[in-house]
Design a protein around this motif. Structure first.
Motif, PDB file in Angstrom:
ATOM      1  N   ASN A  16      58.960  59.580  20.334  1.00 41.87           N
ATOM      2  CA  ASN A  16      58.895  61.045  20.377  1.00 41.87           C
ATOM      3  C   ASN A  16      59.233  61.549  21.771  1.00 41.87           C
ATOM      4  OD1 ASN A  16      58.043  60.919  17.716  1.00 41.87           O
ATOM      5  ND2 ASN A  16      55.871  61.193  18.210  1.00 41.87           N
ATOM      6  N   ARG A  17      58.728  60.891  22.760  1.00 40.37           N
ATOM      7  CA  ARG A  17      58.945  61.288  24.153  1.00 40.37           C
ATOM      8  C   ARG A  17      60.411  61.133  24.549  1.00 40.37           C
ATOM      9  NH1 ARG A  17      54.829  61.254  28.148  1.00 40.37           N
ATOM     10  NH2 ARG A  17      55.634  61.398  30.269  1.00 40.37           N
ATOM     11  N   SER A  18      61.064  60.098  24.021  1.00 42.04           N
ATOM     12  CA  SER A  18      62.438  59.801  24.435  1.00 42.04           C
ATOM     13  C   SER A  18      63.437  60.867  24.012  1.00 42.04           C
ATOM     14  CB  SER A  18      62.870  58.447  23.873  1.00 42.04           C
ATOM     15  OG  SER A  18      62.987  58.488  22.450  1.00 42.04           O
ATOM     16  N   SER A  19      63.041  61.756  23.119  1.00 34.81           N
ATOM     17  CA  SER A  19      63.925  62.845  22.702  1.00 34.81           C
ATOM     18  C   SER A  19      63.637  64.138  23.450  1.00 34.81           C
ATOM     19  CB  SER A  19      63.792  63.074  21.192  1.00 34.81           C
ATOM     20  OG  SER A  19      62.462  63.471  20.863  1.00 34.81           O
ATOM     21  N   THR A  20      62.782  64.072  24.459  1.00 32.59           N
ATOM     22  CA  THR A  20      62.446  65.243  25.271  1.00 32.59           C
ATOM     23  C   THR A  20      62.850  64.999  26.728  1.00 32.59           C
ATOM     24  OG1 THR A  20      60.231  64.530  25.950  1.00 32.59           O
ATOM     25  CG2 THR A  20      60.437  65.550  23.766  1.00 32.59           C
ATOM     26  N   ASP A  21      62.659  66.021  27.545  1.00 29.20           N
ATOM     27  CA  ASP A  21      62.981  65.881  28.971  1.00 29.20           C
ATOM     28  C   ASP A  21      62.055  64.900  29.677  1.00 29.20           C
ATOM     29  OD1 ASP A  21      65.059  67.699  28.809  1.00 29.20           O
ATOM     30  OD2 ASP A  21      63.788  69.417  29.286  1.00 29.20           O
ATOM     31  N   LEU A  22      60.924  64.558  29.056  1.00 27.90           N
ATOM     32  CA  LEU A  22      60.015  63.578  29.639  1.00 27.90           C
ATOM     33  C   LEU A  22      60.412  62.142  29.302  1.00 27.90           C
ATOM     34  CD1 LEU A  22      56.547  65.299  29.106  1.00 27.90           C
ATOM     35  CD2 LEU A  22      57.695  64.870  31.289  1.00 27.90           C
ATOM     36  N   ASP A  60      65.005  56.469  27.442  1.00 23.85           N
ATOM     37  CA  ASP A  60      66.035  56.245  26.416  1.00 23.85           C
ATOM     38  C   ASP A  60      67.286  55.575  26.959  1.00 23.85           C
ATOM     39  OD1 ASP A  60      67.054  58.319  27.948  1.00 23.85           O
ATOM     40  OD2 ASP A  60      67.864  59.411  26.212  1.00 23.85           O
ATOM     41  N   GLY A  61      67.314  55.238  28.239  1.00 24.30           N
ATOM     42  CA  GLY A  61      68.483  54.595  28.828  1.00 24.30           C
ATOM     43  C   GLY A  61      69.436  55.539  29.519  1.00 24.30           C
ATOM     44  N   SER A  62      69.216  56.846  29.445  1.00 26.92           N
ATOM     45  CA  SER A  62      70.069  57.795  30.165  1.00 26.92           C
ATOM     46  C   SER A  62      69.737  57.747  31.656  1.00 26.92           C
ATOM     47  CB  SER A  62      69.858  59.211  29.618  1.00 26.92           C
ATOM     48  OG  SER A  62      68.489  59.603  29.718  1.00 26.92           O
ATOM     49  N   PRO A  63      70.709  58.083  32.524  1.00 29.83           N
ATOM     50  CA  PRO A  63      70.461  57.977  33.968  1.00 29.83           C
ATOM     51  C   PRO A  63      69.437  59.001  34.455  1.00 29.83           C
ATOM     52  CG  PRO A  63      72.579  59.024  33.554  1.00 29.83           C
ATOM     53  CD  PRO A  63      72.088  58.522  32.225  1.00 29.83           C
ATOM     54  N   SER A 102      64.199  61.569  28.610  1.00 23.76           N
ATOM     55  CA  SER A 102      65.656  61.541  28.591  1.00 23.76           C
ATOM     56  C   SER A 102      66.219  62.607  29.526  1.00 23.76           C
ATOM     57  CB  SER A 102      66.173  61.784  27.164  1.00 23.76           C
ATOM     58  OG  SER A 102      67.581  61.887  27.154  1.00 23.76           O
ATOM     59  N   SER A 103      67.350  62.287  30.127  1.00 21.74           N
ATOM     60  CA  SER A 103      68.036  63.268  30.984  1.00 21.74           C
ATOM     61  C   SER A 103      69.224  63.888  30.265  1.00 21.74           C
ATOM     62  CB  SER A 103      68.525  62.597  32.266  1.00 21.74           C
ATOM     63  OG  SER A 103      69.546  61.632  31.981  1.00 21.74           O
ATOM     64  N   ALA A 104      69.344  63.644  28.972  1.00 21.22           N
ATOM     65  CA  ALA A 104      70.529  64.076  28.225  1.00 21.22           C
ATOM     66  C   ALA A 104      70.792  65.571  28.343  1.00 21.22           C
ATOM     67  CB  ALA A 104      70.386  63.685  26.746  1.00 21.22           C
ATOM     68  N   ASN A 105      69.740  66.359  28.466  1.00 18.23           N
ATOM     69  CA  ASN A 105      69.918  67.811  28.494  1.00 18.23           C
ATOM     70  C   ASN A 105      69.730  68.424  29.876  1.00 18.23           C
ATOM     71  OD1 ASN A 105      70.385  68.024  25.647  1.00 18.23           O
ATOM     72  ND2 ASN A 105      68.178  67.810  25.310  1.00 18.23           N
ATOM     73  N   TYR A 106      69.553  67.581  30.887  1.00 19.27           N
ATOM     74  CA  TYR A 106      69.334  68.122  32.234  1.00 19.27           C
ATOM     75  C   TYR A 106      70.490  69.020  32.670  1.00 19.27           C
ATOM     76  CZ  TYR A 106      65.453  64.855  33.183  1.00 19.27           C
ATOM     77  OH  TYR A 106      64.269  64.164  33.173  1.00 19.27           O
ATOM     78  N   SER A 107      71.712  68.515  32.498  1.00 19.74           N
ATOM     79  CA  SER A 107      72.872  69.265  32.981  1.00 19.74           C
ATOM     80  C   SER A 107      73.084  70.554  32.206  1.00 19.74           C
ATOM     81  CB  SER A 107      74.130  68.400  32.901  1.00 19.74           C
ATOM     82  OG  SER A 107      74.367  67.978  31.567  1.00 19.74           O
ATOM     83  N   GLU A 134      71.872  50.999  39.308  1.00 22.76           N
ATOM     84  CA  GLU A 134      71.479  50.138  38.202  1.00 22.76           C
ATOM     85  C   GLU A 134      69.970  50.191  37.978  1.00 22.76           C
ATOM     86  OE1 GLU A 134      72.577  45.633  36.646  1.00 22.76           O
ATOM     87  OE2 GLU A 134      72.509  46.057  38.815  1.00 22.76           O
ATOM     88  N   TYR A 135      69.583  50.279  36.733  1.00 25.99           N
ATOM     89  CA  TYR A 135      68.193  50.263  36.274  1.00 25.99           C
ATOM     90  C   TYR A 135      67.446  51.583  36.526  1.00 25.99           C
ATOM     91  CZ  TYR A 135      69.217  45.259  36.436  1.00 25.99           C
ATOM     92  OH  TYR A 135      69.804  44.035  36.282  1.00 25.99           O
TER      93      TYR A 135
END
Length: 291
Positions: free
Chosen positions: A92-98, A54-57, A100-105, A48-49
């Motif tokens: 702007n930052r929240s849509s990058t790897d710095l 952006d809220g992604s883990p 968000s983890s959305a694209n890590y996998s 948790e937290y």
């Protein structure tokens, strides 16, 4: 003819000398020693937290030790990458790897390439630490690893920005098997209220303090004072818990489990740029969790 032979011999000698003067490009035994253990990505989704901006883990990369002789040694590094303080910059930052983890996998980050310096897998470049367990934590919170935002405040974090870098650090340690942080020490009890001064008529005269019955009564009065005979309250000394730690050094550790950190004898805790700030800020916390 003799002149031509001499010139040919001189040319041959030059080529021979040049060839053998060139540095060897053959790999030495040290160059061939590489920690080729695979680097894997571990999500902190269950913590948790421990979230990106952006809220992604959040997540971390892990490379196992080279062999059993390095099984009790770890290098843990926090990635750097500046910070954001204005909403548009953070958006702007929240849509990058710095942010968000959305694209890590999907492979947007290459853990092997991110592991440098103390986590370089080549013996020739990193002889002291190449074979240790390597943990690299990508930076995705934009808060110098210091934020503790549970629910974004509309007036402070625009209602959406999760500056939770400190929670990410805590989650990584927990995921690697560190025990929970020790409870904070109890504050020392407040000193008792000072006894009211006796009324003037009951004060012992100066000559009575030299001995006799009046002096005895004064001593008994002092001994019955809640603060003791000295009239002052004692204070407990509070010391910082944990082992000595350096952001770019090694320290004793132990008592952990999880991925094998429980058998650790040495841990390097480090970072660069924003990661350097974060590693310095959390060094006492980490030391407390690695007794």
């Amino acid at each position: 003819v003799d002149a031509m032979k001499a010139a040919t011999l001189a040319s041959a000698a030059f080529v021979f000398a040049f060839f053998f003067a060139m540095p060897s490009t053959r790999a030495t035994d040290d160059d061939l020693v590489v920690n080729s253990q695979p680097v894997s990505l571990h999500s902190l989704e269950g913590h948790e937290y421990a979230q990106c901006l952006d809220g992604s883990p959040a997540a971390y990369f892990y490379r196992p030790a080279y062999n059993a002789s390095y099984e009790d040694k770890w290098v843990i590094a926090l990635q750097g990458g500046g910070e954001c303080v204005e909403e548009q910059a953070c958006l702007n930052r929240s849509s990058t790897d710095l942010g968000s983890s959305a694209n890590y996998s999907a492979g947007s980050l290459n853990g092997t390439e991110l592991m440098t310096q103390f986590q370089d897998a080549r013996f020739s470049h990193n002889p002291d630490f190449f074979g240790w367990h390597h943990v690299l934590v990508p930076y995705c919170t934009g808060d110098l690893w210091l934020g503790e935002v549970r629910e974004p405040d509309p007036s402070l974090q625009w209602g959406w920005a999760r500056f939770s870098g400190a929670f990410v650090v805590d989650a990584v340690l927990t995921d690697l098997g560190a025990p929970p942080p020790p409870p904070p020490p109890s504050p020392p009890p407040p000193p008792p209220a000072a006894a009211p001064a006796p009324p003037p008529e009951s004060r012992p005269r100066r000559e009575d303090l030299s001995g006799g019955q009046s002096s005895a009564r004064w001593r008994r009065r002092a001994q019955n004072h809640p603060s003791g005979s000295t009239g002052s309250a004692g204070r407990a000394r509070v010391s910082q818990p944990g082992a000595k730690f350096r952001p770019a050094g090694s320290a004793k550790a132990g008592g952990l489990s999880g991925l094998g950190l429980g058998s650790a004898s040495e841990v390097v805790w480090t970072g660069a740029s924003a990661g350097g700030i974060g590693s310095s800020a959390h060094v006492d916390e980490v030391a407390a969790r690695l007794p």
